[in-house]
Design an enzyme around this catalytic site. Sequence first.
Site, PDB file in Angstrom:
ATOM      1  N   LYS A  18      -3.001   5.046  -2.605  1.00  0.00           N
ATOM      2  CA  LYS A  18      -4.017   5.841  -1.933  1.00  0.00           C
ATOM      3  C   LYS A  18      -4.453   6.955  -2.868  1.00  0.00           C
ATOM      4  CE  LYS A  18      -3.986   3.897   2.164  1.00  0.00           C
ATOM      5  NZ  LYS A  18      -5.208   3.271   2.724  1.00  0.00           N
TER       6      LYS A  18
ATOM      7  N   GLU B 293     -11.155   0.459  -3.343  1.00  0.00           N
ATOM      8  CA  GLU B 293     -11.408   0.206  -1.923  1.00  0.00           C
ATOM      9  C   GLU B 293     -12.027   1.429  -1.253  1.00  0.00           C
ATOM     10  OE1 GLU B 293      -7.861  -1.149   0.069  1.00  0.00           O
ATOM     11  OE2 GLU B 293      -8.719  -0.963   2.063  1.00  0.00           O
TER      12      GLU B 293
ATOM     13  N   ASP C 128      -7.236   2.931  -3.094  1.00  0.00           N
ATOM     14  CA  ASP C 128      -7.948   2.992  -1.809  1.00  0.00           C
ATOM     15  C   ASP C 128      -8.215   4.460  -1.480  1.00  0.00           C
ATOM     16  OD1 ASP C 128      -8.960   2.732   0.740  1.00  0.00           O
ATOM     17  OD2 ASP C 128      -7.168   1.777   1.606  1.00  0.00           O
TER      18      ASP C 128
ATOM     19  N   ASP D 131     -13.585  -1.711   3.274  1.00  0.00           N
ATOM     20  CA  ASP D 131     -12.660  -1.777   4.401  1.00  0.00           C
ATOM     21  C   ASP D 131     -13.389  -1.200   5.619  1.00  0.00           C
ATOM     22  OD1 ASP D 131     -10.681  -1.158   6.303  1.00  0.00           O
ATOM     23  OD2 ASP D 131      -9.282  -0.241   4.920  1.00  0.00           O
TER      24      ASP D 131
ATOM     25  N   GLY E 209      -3.842  -3.872   6.275  1.00  0.00           N
ATOM     26  CA  GLY E 209      -2.793  -3.510   7.224  1.00  0.00           C
ATOM     27  C   GLY E 209      -3.094  -2.170   7.854  1.00  0.00           C
TER      28      GLY E 209
ATOM     29  N   SER F  91       0.867  -1.169   0.000  1.00  0.00           N
ATOM     30  CA  SER F  91       0.000   0.000   0.000  1.00  0.00           C
ATOM     31  C   SER F  91       0.909   1.226   0.000  1.00  0.00           C
ATOM     32  CB  SER F  91      -0.878  -0.023   1.253  1.00  0.00           C
ATOM     33  OG  SER F  91      -1.620   1.172   1.352  1.00  0.00           O
TER      34      SER F  91
ATOM     35  N   LYS G  34      -9.483  -6.820   8.464  1.00  0.00           N
ATOM     36  CA  LYS G  34      -8.464  -6.326   9.393  1.00  0.00           C
ATOM     37  C   LYS G  34      -8.821  -6.833  10.785  1.00  0.00           C
ATOM     38  CE  LYS G  34      -7.161  -2.110   6.936  1.00  0.00           C
ATOM     39  NZ  LYS G  34      -7.380  -0.643   6.834  1.00  0.00           N
TER      40      LYS G  34
ATOM     41  N   LYS H 103      -1.114  -1.144  -4.437  1.00  0.00           N
ATOM     42  CA  LYS H 103      -2.282  -0.331  -4.077  1.00  0.00           C
ATOM     43  C   LYS H 103      -1.797   1.087  -3.851  1.00  0.00           C
ATOM     44  CE  LYS H 103      -4.666   0.077   0.374  1.00  0.00           C
ATOM     45  NZ  LYS H 103      -5.349  -0.703   1.430  1.00  0.00           N
TER      46      LYS H 103
HETATM   47  O1  OSB Z   1      -7.093   1.868   4.567  1.00  0.00           O
HETATM   48  O2  OSB Z   1      -5.922   0.149   4.353  1.00  0.00           O
HETATM   49  C1  OSB Z   1      -6.080   1.265   4.839  1.00  0.00           C
HETATM   50  C2  OSB Z   1      -2.965   2.308   6.797  1.00  0.00           C
HETATM   51  C3  OSB Z   1      -3.538   2.986   7.856  1.00  0.00           C
HETATM   52  C4  OSB Z   1      -4.905   3.108   7.900  1.00  0.00           C
HETATM   53  C5  OSB Z   1      -5.705   2.571   6.890  1.00  0.00           C
HETATM   54  C6  OSB Z   1      -5.130   1.885   5.843  1.00  0.00           C
HETATM   55  C7  OSB Z   1      -3.740   1.782   5.777  1.00  0.00           C
HETATM   56  C8  OSB Z   1      -3.028   1.160   4.679  1.00  0.00           C
HETATM   57  C9  OSB Z   1      -1.644   0.669   4.987  1.00  0.00           C
HETATM   58  O3  OSB Z   1      -3.420   1.107   3.539  1.00  0.00           O
HETATM   59  C10 OSB Z   1      -1.522  -0.792   5.001  1.00  0.00           C
HETATM   60  C11 OSB Z   1      -0.182  -1.209   5.551  1.00  0.00           C
HETATM   61  O4  OSB Z   1       0.760  -1.251   4.790  1.00  0.00           O
HETATM   62  O5  OSB Z   1      -0.096  -1.490   6.766  1.00  0.00           O
HETATM   63 MG    MG Z   2      -8.280   0.718   3.267  1.00  0.00          MG
END
Ligand code: OSB
Ligand code: MG
Length: 369
Positions: A164, A214, A189, A239, A291, A136, A263, A162
């Site tokens: 953001k 996402e 995402d 999510d 994550g 991510s 999660k 992925k």
């Molecule tokens: O939306 O998946 C998410 C990190 C912090 C809060 C929300 C998210 C995330 C990530 C990071 O996308 C995932 C990771 O590498 O731990």
């Molecule tokens: Mg997410």
Amino acid sequence: MIITAVELREIRLPLIHFFETSFGRTTERRILLVKVNGSDGIAGWGECTAGEGPFYCDEWTETAWSTIKTFLAPMVIGKEIANAAELWDLMSAVRGHRMAKASLETAGWDLEAKRLEVPLWKHLGGVRNEIGSGVSIGIQETFEALAEKIEVELRAGYQRIKIKIKPGWDLEIVRRLREKFPAMPLMVDANSAYSLADVDLFKQMDQHRLMMIEQPLAHSDMFDHAELQKQIETPLCLDESIHSVEDARHAIQLGAARIVNVKLGRVGGHTQAKKVEAECRSRNVPVWCGGMLEAGIGRAHNIAMATLAGFSLPGDVSASARYWAEDIIEPQVTVSANGTILAPNKPGIGFEVNLSKIDKLTVRREMIA
Ligand code: OSB
Ligand code: MG
């Protein structure tokens, strides 16, 4: 098994590189670690996935600490517990606070697996000892910085990328990425940054062969996601909206999600995650492991969970070195050239907790007995 005491610690852990989402930028984690002491001298470890502020969801480090201390730990300490799956029921009087519950509950699972001398992933019912890993990548200062990071991760072998997105860092970025990396498995995402008024933007995303989008809409929404899904081809993945097996079923039945991000913290621990996984599998909906910028203990729990049968897509669990100069477990989590992570064969989470490292990082500590 009897839990005789619960130890809480807060550690501060700076990220190697800031992580930015549509809800904000993180540079240093404030991580709550939970250790449960069993009556036979064995201990289990959990990690709270709550963030530094109530921006991903309504929990954060302080609410998790006080909720565990005041309510959750007293509910489980001193009780005869037949198995770790009972921990959830012992805490049922508390509504919400699933991240707080999960940190205690996952520690209980580690404790139980260690007592039984089995790897946690096997104890949970995992079916594979190797999981698919993706990355991510947060919002960057420039497109070039993003493209450079992607190149590094693809070279390392990661199975999917992925990124953001947020208003102003979305369609054009995706279009340019597709131009530069026509074949890479890519998804986006949004962390709830959009509304149904943005349907045209998501229709245009359909051209770019994304694996999924996402959580584009509100963190608590399912109805509008179902409306959006009717109007676009790209599968939606939820999510933030999924807190329970009931939420997963409702999302699938409504057509709000064709894929589910699981999660541990968001659903309340391993027992609830197993239920979500089983529900989605029975409905042929793929799941993957999300994550929350976890340090090693949380990362280890994620790896164990992702060995369950329904986790058929690469998740967001990646190598320790992408986040931390040095992780709090030994060995560090590493990724193979094929973009996989091996689930360890040692009992419990299967990694050694580096106590001297944790001691150095600890800014507060409290024993509840
Ligand atoms: O939306 O998946 C998410 C990190 C912090 C809060 C929300 C998210 C995330 C990530 C990071 O996308 C995932 C990771 O590498 O731990
Ligand atoms: Mg997410």
